[in-house]
Design a protein around this motif. Structure first.
Motif, PDB file in Angstrom:
ATOM      1  N   TYR A   1       4.765 -10.560   9.808  1.00 34.73           N
ATOM      2  CA  TYR A   1       4.366 -10.874  10.852  1.00 34.73           C
ATOM      3  C   TYR A   1       4.922 -10.290  12.278  1.00 34.73           C
ATOM      4  N   PHE A   2       4.054 -10.182  13.067  1.00 34.47           N
ATOM      5  CA  PHE A   2       4.662  -9.690  14.430  1.00 34.47           C
ATOM      6  C   PHE A   2       4.578 -10.804  15.534  1.00 34.47           C
ATOM      7  N   ARG A   3       5.968 -11.148  15.875  1.00 27.46           N
ATOM      8  CA  ARG A   3       6.123 -12.356  16.901  1.00 27.46           C
ATOM      9  C   ARG A   3       6.708 -11.932  18.181  1.00 27.46           C
ATOM     10  N   PRO A   4       6.378 -12.903  19.172  1.00 26.78           N
ATOM     11  CA  PRO A   4       7.213 -12.232  20.420  1.00 26.78           C
ATOM     12  C   PRO A   4       8.571 -12.783  20.490  1.00 26.78           C
ATOM     13  N   VAL A   5       9.377 -12.047  21.139  1.00 24.22           N
ATOM     14  CA  VAL A   5      10.856 -12.398  21.106  1.00 24.22           C
ATOM     15  C   VAL A   5      10.998 -13.518  22.366  1.00 24.22           C
ATOM     16  N   LEU A   6      11.460 -14.471  22.129  1.00 26.48           N
ATOM     17  CA  LEU A   6      11.670 -15.519  23.184  1.00 26.48           C
ATOM     18  C   LEU A   6      13.206 -15.348  23.717  1.00 26.48           C
ATOM     19  N   THR A   7      14.049 -15.282  22.892  1.00 27.85           N
ATOM     20  CA  THR A   7      15.569 -15.067  23.474  1.00 27.85           C
ATOM     21  C   THR A   7      16.261 -14.498  22.238  1.00 27.85           C
TER      22      THR A   7
ATOM     23  N   ASP B   1       4.208 -21.779  14.089  1.00 23.24           N
ATOM     24  CA  ASP B   1       5.374 -22.300  14.384  1.00 23.24           C
ATOM     25  C   ASP B   1       6.443 -21.424  15.125  1.00 23.24           C
ATOM     26  N   PRO B   2       7.167 -21.707  16.005  1.00 24.36           N
ATOM     27  CA  PRO B   2       8.303 -20.883  16.456  1.00 24.36           C
ATOM     28  C   PRO B   2       9.339 -20.940  15.401  1.00 24.36           C
ATOM     29  N   ILE B   3      10.276 -19.864  15.392  1.00 27.97           N
ATOM     30  CA  ILE B   3      11.194 -19.840  14.339  1.00 27.97           C
ATOM     31  C   ILE B   3      12.490 -19.204  14.661  1.00 27.97           C
ATOM     32  N   ILE B   4      13.526 -19.368  14.088  1.00 28.25           N
ATOM     33  CA  ILE B   4      14.783 -18.647  14.261  1.00 28.25           C
ATOM     34  C   ILE B   4      14.958 -17.656  13.229  1.00 28.25           C
TER      35      ILE B   4
ATOM     36  N   SER C   1       3.341 -16.581  15.548  1.00 25.94           N
ATOM     37  CA  SER C   1       2.820 -15.086  14.878  1.00 25.94           C
ATOM     38  C   SER C   1       1.415 -14.676  15.976  1.00 25.94           C
ATOM     39  N   GLU C   2       1.529 -13.533  16.478  1.00 25.09           N
ATOM     40  CA  GLU C   2       0.311 -13.150  17.180  1.00 25.09           C
ATOM     41  C   GLU C   2      -0.411 -12.284  16.428  1.00 25.09           C
ATOM     42  N   VAL C   3       0.301 -11.386  15.544  1.00 26.80           N
ATOM     43  CA  VAL C   3      -0.553 -10.404  14.694  1.00 26.80           C
ATOM     44  C   VAL C   3       0.049 -10.550  13.095  1.00 26.80           C
ATOM     45  N   GLY C   4      -0.858 -10.479  12.331  1.00 27.39           N
ATOM     46  CA  GLY C   4      -0.386 -10.672  10.762  1.00 27.39           C
ATOM     47  C   GLY C   4      -0.157  -9.440  10.262  1.00 27.39           C
TER      48      GLY C   4
ATOM     49  N   ALA D   1       8.779  -8.998  17.531  1.00 23.96           N
ATOM     50  CA  ALA D   1       9.453  -8.828  16.496  1.00 23.96           C
ATOM     51  C   ALA D   1       8.923  -8.541  15.287  1.00 23.96           C
ATOM     52  N   ILE D   2       9.110  -7.715  14.418  1.00 27.31           N
ATOM     53  CA  ILE D   2       8.395  -7.274  13.238  1.00 27.31           C
ATOM     54  C   ILE D   2       9.225  -7.927  12.265  1.00 27.31           C
ATOM     55  N   VAL D   3       8.570  -9.255  11.642  1.00 23.90           N
ATOM     56  CA  VAL D   3       9.390 -10.174  10.680  1.00 23.90           C
ATOM     57  C   VAL D   3       8.721 -10.220   9.385  1.00 23.90           C
ATOM     58  N   LEU D   4       9.633  -9.856   8.309  1.00 24.76           N
ATOM     59  CA  LEU D   4       9.407  -9.782   6.994  1.00 24.76           C
ATOM     60  C   LEU D   4      10.378 -10.505   6.114  1.00 24.76           C
ATOM     61  N   ASP D   5       9.791 -11.932   5.348  1.00 20.51           N
ATOM     62  CA  ASP D   5      10.610 -12.564   4.945  1.00 20.51           C
ATOM     63  C   ASP D   5      11.663 -13.215   5.686  1.00 20.51           C
TER      64      ASP D   5
END
Length: 589
Positions: free
Chosen positions: A126-132, A253-256, A273-276, A326-330
């Protein structure tokens, strides 16, 4: 009188030592490479040397109860196979078992740790925006500083079709944030609340810019409070904690999440997630021609381009770290580059990459989009007892076959068998050294089918010698002496050898492309030995034959030379004898 110029053929015939010297240099270089690398035996596949067997169990994603089906399992197995073997020709085996399991066999001698990491990271990308973001240590651990965000940048990339060079069509932004003191528990809680509020209302986020000193919303919902608590308590150095922190979370969902930068852990609050991963068409690690640094180029699908453009359009106006995705994997942050302009179909991620780190990130981006979530069910060691017995049986069979070939050559070709045996020995040395060096170079592993390919190559190599020898014999049967016969036979034999080897190599190439697993080992070895056959015949067999044709043993047609005219059925020319004439008697006249 002007001296006639030597023909090209005569010149080549006069200096066969050059070709022999060249192949000797090649063999010395290969053997020297073995000593330099410290590797003296080929790497063996899992069926010969044993290795690690990993069983992955598929799990349904939240909201997708019927995701486990044959199509998704086959797709997942194919992606995992490309991911593992993307590290080189490692001969890893990936196959489905039952309805929900995938078995991955990794040969001993490969980088098992790296391969397990590649296999284990089988969740969605997933490609997710960084909030903090802040230090990876939980509050109260005494961490003195937060790690700066990754020094990475993104920019649009377009390829100049006329010159083949890459030109940047978008501005690049580099995260220049510096280390700041670790926020207190209260400040961390405010950061989570404010970042979630800013993500929900972009206009407000533009004003605050993710300031950690903003006042938290008094009406924070229970989900936000729970996320805030997780963020404060999470210790990114605890693998179990990282694994469990987002259990049951959905893409919306927002995640940590946690990620490493320059050896230090960071923890993030990431938006939905904005982009998969399925929106990434391909990714490749390359060198930027302008600064000589390693970068990762991404290309998105049509739908992915629109999503990525919308995401970067929102992020470019934010302040750090909210201008990062953020590029998030697992659940782990692989990279978190910043954005300064709207990006669309192509993007470049740059930063302090080494070749390995750039290739690893490109590998994750290319093969990270799996249709299912997998968990490592079991890891077991595989013994090579059965494969060792089969290898011994195969080697015995190969030795018997080689002995029969040698016996045939000695009986039928006699002195010419010396040339054939020396050529076979040269081919064996080249094959062994190359297989040994290809292990650490590209991950080539010798398995049982590959051994079979090497044994088949003995026949291909011997066939080339026989073609040449028979052409020489045909020339001698036509009445030519040995030296002209050797040179006249070569052009005709050369064409036949090249055509035969081309057909063998083409068959090996097609077999390698259309098959997977162990059969590829057979095809690779067959193609390699076919190419070596051409090298040996041109640089060793022909020059050696030219030199031997100058010796009295062969030019005199010794009966053990293999080129004896009488043995070949050539009749020596009849000599005319002149009868003595007697004086004519006048009476007879």
């Amino acid at each position: 009188m002007a001296t006639p110029k030597k023909s090209r053929g005569a010149g080549a015939q006069a200096k066969p030592g050059r070709a022999l010297g060249l192949i000797v240099i090649i063999m010395v270089a290969l053997v020297g490479g073995m000593f330099a690398s410290g590797t003296f035996t080929p790497r063996l596949g899992i069926d010969l040397a044993g290795g690690t067997s990993i069983t992955l169990e598929a799990k349904n994603e939240p909201g997708k109860p019927n995701a486990i089906n044959k199509t998704n399992m086959d797709t997942a197995a194919d992606i995992i196979n490309r991911r593992v073997n993307g590290m080189g020709v490692s001969e890893a085996e990936v196959q489905t078992q039952g309805k929900s399991n995938i078995i991955v066999n990794i040969p001993r001698g490969t980088n098992e740790k790296q391969a397990r990491e590649q296999v284990g990271t089988t969740a969605q990308l997933y490609f997710r925006p960084v909030l903090t973001m802040t230090s990876g240590q939980p509050t109260g651990k005494g961490d003195k500083s937060a790690t700066p965000s990754p020094s990475a940048s993104t920019g649009d990339k377009a390829t100049d079709k006329s010159t083949g060079s890459d030109k940047s069509t978008g501005d690049k932004a580099t995260d220049k944030s510096t280390a700041t003191p670790t926020p207190s528990a209260t400040t961390q809680g405010r950061a989570v609340t404010d970042s979630l509020k800013a993500d929900a209302t972009p206009s407000a986020s533009a004003k605050t810019g993710g300031d950690t000193k903003a006042t938290p919303s008094a009406s924070a919902d229970p989900a936000t409070a729970a996320l805030q608590k997780k963020f404060m308590q999470l210790d990114c150095t605890d693998k179990a904690a990282r694994t469990k922190i987002n259990e049951g979370s959905k893409a919306s969902d927002p995640i940590i999440a946690c990620g490493q930068s320059q050896g230090q852990w960071q923890k993030y609050v990431l938006g939905p997630s904005e982009v998969g991963g399925k929106d990434v068409k391909k990714s490749q690690a390359t060198i930027n021609q302008q600064n000589g640094q390693w970068v990762v180029n991404m290309e998105f699908t049509g739908t992915g381009s629109k999503k990525f453009a919308a995401t970067t359009s929102k992020l470019k106006s934010q302040q750090s770290p909210m201008n990062q995705f953020a590029i998030v994997l697992d659940g782990d942050v692989v990279s978190a580059p910043s954005v300064s302009s709207t990006l669309s179909q192509n993007a470049e991620i740059s930063g302090s990459f080494t070749q390995k780190s750039a290739q690893d990130l490109a590998n994750v981006l290319s093969y990270g989009a799996l249709p299912l979530t997998f968990h490592e069910q079991s890891v077991t060691s595989v013994t090579a007892a059965l494969g060792g017995e089969q290898l011994n049986a195969g080697l015995i069979a190969g030795a018997i076959g080689l002995a029969l070939v040698v016996l045939y050559l000695v009986v039928y070709y006699r002195g010419l068998s010396v040339v054939a045996l020396a050529s076979l020995l040269t081919s064996g040395i080249l094959t062994y050294t190359l297989m040994t060096l290809l292990g650490p170079a590209i991950g080539f592993a010798l398995n049982l089918p590959a051994v079979c390919g090497a044994i088949v190559a003995i026949g291909i190599t011997a066939d080339s010698f026989i073609v040449y020898f028979e052409r020489i014999r045909d020339e001698i049967r036509e009445g030519r002496s040995v030296r002209p016969a050797v040179e006249r036979a070569w052009p005709r034999a050369r064409r036949t050898i090249l055509v035969s080897d081309f057909v063998s190599f083409l068959a090996a190439a097609v077999l390698y492309i259309v098959t997977v697993g162990k059969v590829q080992g057979f095809a690779f070895t067959l193609g390699l030995t076919t190419l070596l056959d051409i090298v040996v015949v041109f640089l060793f067999t022909k020059p050696l034959m030219t030199l031997l044709a100058r010796t009295k043993f062969f030019t005199g047609g010794h009966k053990w030379s293999g080129l004896d005219p009488k043995r070949l059925g050539v009749q020596p020319p009849l000599r005319r004898t002149r009868r003595a004439t007697r004086p004519v008697d006048p009476k007879e006249a």
